[in-house]
Design a protein around this motif. Structure first.
Motif, PDB file in Angstrom:
ATOM      1  N   LEU A  90      26.820  44.250  37.404  1.00 35.72           N
ATOM      2  CA  LEU A  90      26.947  42.903  37.965  1.00 35.72           C
ATOM      3  C   LEU A  90      26.920  41.833  36.865  1.00 35.72           C
ATOM      4  O   LEU A  90      26.028  41.837  36.021  1.00 35.72           O
ATOM      5  CB  LEU A  90      25.805  42.658  38.956  1.00 35.72           C
ATOM      6  N   THR A  91      27.910  40.948  36.875  1.00 38.47           N
ATOM      7  CA  THR A  91      27.907  39.784  35.990  1.00 38.47           C
ATOM      8  C   THR A  91      27.795  38.529  36.842  1.00 38.47           C
ATOM      9  O   THR A  91      28.642  38.278  37.695  1.00 38.47           O
ATOM     10  CB  THR A  91      29.229  39.689  35.181  1.00 38.47           C
ATOM     11  N   LYS A  92      26.722  37.767  36.614  1.00 38.66           N
ATOM     12  CA  LYS A  92      26.590  36.500  37.325  1.00 38.66           C
ATOM     13  C   LYS A  92      27.258  35.425  36.472  1.00 38.66           C
ATOM     14  O   LYS A  92      26.599  34.721  35.713  1.00 38.66           O
ATOM     15  CB  LYS A  92      25.121  36.183  37.567  1.00 38.66           C
ATOM     16  N   ALA A  93      28.579  35.329  36.600  1.00 42.98           N
ATOM     17  CA  ALA A  93      29.354  34.408  35.757  1.00 42.98           C
ATOM     18  C   ALA A  93      28.967  32.961  36.051  1.00 42.98           C
ATOM     19  O   ALA A  93      28.850  32.140  35.153  1.00 42.98           O
ATOM     20  CB  ALA A  93      30.843  34.620  35.974  1.00 42.98           C
ATOM     21  N   VAL A  94      28.777  32.643  37.337  1.00 42.85           N
ATOM     22  CA  VAL A  94      28.238  31.346  37.750  1.00 42.85           C
ATOM     23  C   VAL A  94      27.072  31.647  38.668  1.00 42.85           C
ATOM     24  O   VAL A  94      27.218  32.356  39.665  1.00 42.85           O
ATOM     25  CB  VAL A  94      29.301  30.485  38.474  1.00 42.85           C
ATOM     26  N   TYR A 131      30.019  36.066  41.280  1.00 41.10           N
ATOM     27  CA  TYR A 131      29.597  37.330  40.677  1.00 41.10           C
ATOM     28  C   TYR A 131      30.792  38.243  40.515  1.00 41.10           C
ATOM     29  O   TYR A 131      31.663  38.289  41.376  1.00 41.10           O
ATOM     30  CB  TYR A 131      28.563  38.042  41.569  1.00 41.10           C
ATOM     31  N   TYR A 132      30.806  38.958  39.403  1.00 43.04           N
ATOM     32  CA  TYR A 132      31.838  39.972  39.170  1.00 43.04           C
ATOM     33  C   TYR A 132      31.176  41.343  39.115  1.00 43.04           C
ATOM     34  O   TYR A 132      30.031  41.470  38.696  1.00 43.04           O
ATOM     35  CB  TYR A 132      32.559  39.737  37.844  1.00 43.04           C
ATOM     36  N   GLY A 133      31.940  42.341  39.494  1.00 44.31           N
ATOM     37  CA  GLY A 133      31.457  43.721  39.364  1.00 44.31           C
ATOM     38  C   GLY A 133      30.581  44.107  40.538  1.00 44.31           C
ATOM     39  O   GLY A 133      30.392  43.342  41.485  1.00 44.31           O
ATOM     40  N   GLY A 176      29.446  24.851  26.907  1.00 42.53           N
ATOM     41  CA  GLY A 176      28.651  26.067  26.867  1.00 42.53           C
ATOM     42  C   GLY A 176      29.320  27.029  25.919  1.00 42.53           C
ATOM     43  O   GLY A 176      30.505  26.886  25.618  1.00 42.53           O
ATOM     44  N   ALA A 177      28.563  28.005  25.458  1.00 38.00           N
ATOM     45  CA  ALA A 177      29.107  28.989  24.531  1.00 38.00           C
ATOM     46  C   ALA A 177      30.182  29.814  25.228  1.00 38.00           C
ATOM     47  O   ALA A 177      30.321  29.780  26.455  1.00 38.00           O
ATOM     48  CB  ALA A 177      27.996  29.901  24.022  1.00 38.00           C
ATOM     49  N   SER A 178      30.920  30.541  24.440  1.00 38.99           N
ATOM     50  CA  SER A 178      31.928  31.440  24.979  1.00 38.99           C
ATOM     51  C   SER A 178      31.255  32.469  25.893  1.00 38.99           C
ATOM     52  O   SER A 178      30.220  33.026  25.551  1.00 38.99           O
ATOM     53  CB  SER A 178      32.612  32.114  23.788  1.00 38.99           C
ATOM     54  N   GLY A 179      31.788  32.659  27.091  1.00 41.91           N
ATOM     55  CA  GLY A 179      31.208  33.621  28.036  1.00 41.91           C
ATOM     56  C   GLY A 179      30.131  33.037  28.930  1.00 41.91           C
ATOM     57  O   GLY A 179      29.546  33.747  29.749  1.00 41.91           O
ATOM     58  N   SER A 180      29.864  31.722  28.813  1.00 39.87           N
ATOM     59  CA  SER A 180      28.773  31.136  29.596  1.00 39.87           C
ATOM     60  C   SER A 180      29.165  30.855  31.049  1.00 39.87           C
ATOM     61  O   SER A 180      28.308  30.551  31.874  1.00 39.87           O
ATOM     62  CB  SER A 180      28.277  29.851  28.919  1.00 39.87           C
ATOM     63  N   GLY A 181      30.480  30.908  31.348  1.00 43.39           N
ATOM     64  CA  GLY A 181      30.904  30.723  32.741  1.00 43.39           C
ATOM     65  C   GLY A 181      31.713  29.473  33.015  1.00 43.39           C
ATOM     66  O   GLY A 181      31.980  29.141  34.173  1.00 43.39           O
ATOM     67  N   LYS A 182      32.136  28.784  31.956  1.00 44.81           N
ATOM     68  CA  LYS A 182      32.853  27.513  32.120  1.00 44.81           C
ATOM     69  C   LYS A 182      34.169  27.674  32.886  1.00 44.81           C
ATOM     70  O   LYS A 182      34.438  26.940  33.834  1.00 44.81           O
ATOM     71  CB  LYS A 182      33.154  26.884  30.740  1.00 44.81           C
ATOM     72  N   THR A 183      34.972  28.625  32.433  1.00 39.50           N
ATOM     73  CA  THR A 183      36.274  28.829  33.067  1.00 39.50           C
ATOM     74  C   THR A 183      36.110  29.288  34.509  1.00 39.50           C
ATOM     75  O   THR A 183      36.819  28.814  35.410  1.00 39.50           O
ATOM     76  CB  THR A 183      37.109  29.848  32.259  1.00 39.50           C
ATOM     77  N   THR A 184      35.157  30.177  34.722  1.00 39.44           N
ATOM     78  CA  THR A 184      34.910  30.660  36.085  1.00 39.44           C
ATOM     79  C   THR A 184      34.546  29.496  37.003  1.00 39.44           C
ATOM     80  O   THR A 184      35.062  29.390  38.117  1.00 39.44           O
ATOM     81  CB  THR A 184      33.779  31.707  36.079  1.00 39.44           C
ATOM     82  N   LEU A 185      33.682  28.611  36.522  1.00 39.70           N
ATOM     83  CA  LEU A 185      33.277  27.449  37.308  1.00 39.70           C
ATOM     84  C   LEU A 185      34.494  26.581  37.646  1.00 39.70           C
ATOM     85  O   LEU A 185      34.691  26.184  38.807  1.00 39.70           O
ATOM     86  CB  LEU A 185      32.233  26.640  36.522  1.00 39.70           C
TER      87      LEU A 185
HETATM   88  N1  LIG Z   1      37.791  38.634  36.184  1.00 36.08           N
HETATM   89  C1  LIG Z   1      36.603  38.939  35.656  1.00 36.08           C
HETATM   90  N2  LIG Z   1      36.040  40.155  35.882  1.00 36.08           N
HETATM   91  C2  LIG Z   1      34.830  40.474  35.373  1.00 36.08           C
HETATM   92  N3  LIG Z   1      34.093  39.645  34.611  1.00 36.08           N
HETATM   93  C3  LIG Z   1      34.601  38.431  34.344  1.00 36.08           C
HETATM   94  C4  LIG Z   1      35.871  38.015  34.845  1.00 36.08           C
HETATM   95  N4  LIG Z   1      36.110  36.738  34.425  1.00 36.08           N
HETATM   96  C5  LIG Z   1      35.031  36.391  33.674  1.00 36.08           C
HETATM   97  N5  LIG Z   1      34.128  37.395  33.632  1.00 36.08           N
HETATM   98  C6  LIG Z   1      32.819  37.349  32.935  1.00 36.08           C
HETATM   99  O1  LIG Z   1      32.130  36.210  33.388  1.00 36.08           O
HETATM  100  C7  LIG Z   1      31.432  35.585  32.312  1.00 36.08           C
HETATM  101  C8  LIG Z   1      31.887  34.147  32.172  1.00 36.08           C
HETATM  102  O2  LIG Z   1      33.243  34.120  31.720  1.00 36.08           O
HETATM  103  P1  LIG Z   1      34.056  32.785  31.545  1.00 36.08           P
HETATM  104  O3  LIG Z   1      33.907  31.972  32.759  1.00 36.08           O
HETATM  105  O4  LIG Z   1      35.433  33.134  31.133  1.00 36.08           O
HETATM  106  O5  LIG Z   1      33.289  32.068  30.333  1.00 36.08           O
HETATM  107  P2  LIG Z   1      33.723  30.879  29.382  1.00 36.08           P
HETATM  108  O6  LIG Z   1      34.923  30.209  29.950  1.00 36.08           O
HETATM  109  O7  LIG Z   1      32.517  29.992  29.305  1.00 36.08           O
HETATM  110  O8  LIG Z   1      34.010  31.484  28.041  1.00 36.08           O
HETATM  111  C9  LIG Z   1      31.694  36.443  31.094  1.00 36.08           C
HETATM  112  O9  LIG Z   1      30.620  37.347  30.964  1.00 36.08           O
HETATM  113  C10 LIG Z   1      32.965  37.162  31.442  1.00 36.08           C
HETATM  114  O10 LIG Z   1      33.037  38.394  30.781  1.00 36.08           O
END
Ligand SMILES: Nc1ncnc2c1ncn2[C@@H]1O[C@H](COP(=O)(O)OP(=O)(O)O)[C@@H](O)[C@H]1O
Ligand SMILES: [Mg+2]
Length: 256
Positions: free
Chosen positions: A21-25, A14-16, A42-51
């Motif tokens: 609150l953003t539940k990225a994963v 979670y971010y924020g 997954g679409a852009s913003g779906s949480g792939k990079t975060t995972l």
């Molecule tokens: N460092 C961060 N701080 C706040 N929100 C973040 C951060 N990194 C990613 N997010 C949010 O988490 C969500 C998933 O992001 P991300 O994992 O980059 O997606 P993807 O790689 O699928 O495009 C998005 O809503 C993004 O804005």
């Protein structure tokens, strides 16, 4: 025989704060077997990079556990993290990150030199991987003396030379032209097939994903669907991927 190399249990990131609150994963669980080639779509913003960043320990999880070869990496102390990344992970980058002043041989040997492997052993491993990736004849060259494709292969060889448990790639073909991107995909497929490397590749591109043997689809930080390639050829698998992508909703443009 199957051997679980990665086990993700209820990962949350979670971010924020309370207000934003953003539940990225958002509670994702899955397993990866040794030698698998797994795609994460997954679409852009779906949480792939975060995972992926949680698995590579670049990010810390908010909740859940990640076991690599049975060891919970969410529990690692700061001092243990660098050793974990160096020994257990390989990264494939878009830009090759080769060191200009080192030959291909020295670039590939770098992770082994750093970990104190014996010279004879280094030599044996470098030769083996170079042969598997068809770059034996450029081992004495510097990066500027090699083609782009050869540089990619040298970088990939470096990523696998220490026999990492998992190779991670985040949108590896993201900004490459179609020729380079085809070459890189071919190479990643080779790492998996010829060297038995376990690969986790994030992509939003259906064609790129069709190289994988299994794909996890993510939507809004949650696991949405899973596809296995099975006996499908690449074209058949591609069609099935597109179908899931359309069920996922969102803009086609986000994926293609
Ligand atoms: N460092 C961060 N701080 C706040 N929100 C973040 C951060 N990194 C990613 N997010 C949010 O988490 C969500 C998933 O992001 P991300 O994992 O980059 O997606 P993807 O790689 O699928 O495009 C998005 O809503 C993004 O804005
Ligand atoms: Mg991303």
């Amino acid at each position: 025989m199957n051997e679980t190399i990665l086990q993700a249990v209820n990962i949350q990131k979670y971010y924020g704060g309370r207000e934003n609150l953003t539940k990225a994963v958002d509670r994702i669980s899955f397993q990866v077997q040794k030698g698998e080639f797994l795609g994460i779509m997954g679409a852009s913003g779906s949480g792939k990079t975060t995972l992926l960043n949680c698995i590579s320990t670049i990010d810390t999880v908010t909740g859940g556990h990640i076991y690599v070869e049975g060891r919970d990496i969410t529990k690692l102390k700061r001092a243990e993290l660098a050793a974990f990344r160096g020994q257990k992970l390989g990264f494939i980058f878009q830009d090759f990150n080769l060191l200009d002043t080192l030959t291909a041989r020295e670039n590939i040997a770098l992770p082994l030199s750093v970990s104190g492997t014996r010279p004879a052993e280094i030599e044996r491993k470098v030769e083996h991987i170079a042969a598997a990736l068809d770059i034996s004849d450029v081992l004495g060259k510097f990066p500027y003396e090699m083609s782009g494709g050869q540089q990619q292969r040298v970088a990939a060889a470096r990523a696998v030379v220490s026999d990492p448990a998992i190779i991670l790639a985040d949108e590896p073909t993201g900004s490459l032209d179609s020729g380079s991107s085809r070459m890189l995909l071919h190479l990643i497929t080779d790492l998996n097939r010829r060297l038995g490397a376990t690969i986790l590749m994030v992509t939003h591109d259906a064609f790129t994903a069709s190289c994988c043997r299994r794909i996890l689809f993510i939507k809004d930080g949650k696991l949405f669907h899973e596809l296995r390639r099975g006996e499908d050829n690449r074209a058949e698998f591609f069609t099935k991927i597109l179908q899931v992508v359309s069920e996922l909703g969102g803009e086609q443009d986000d994926f293609m």
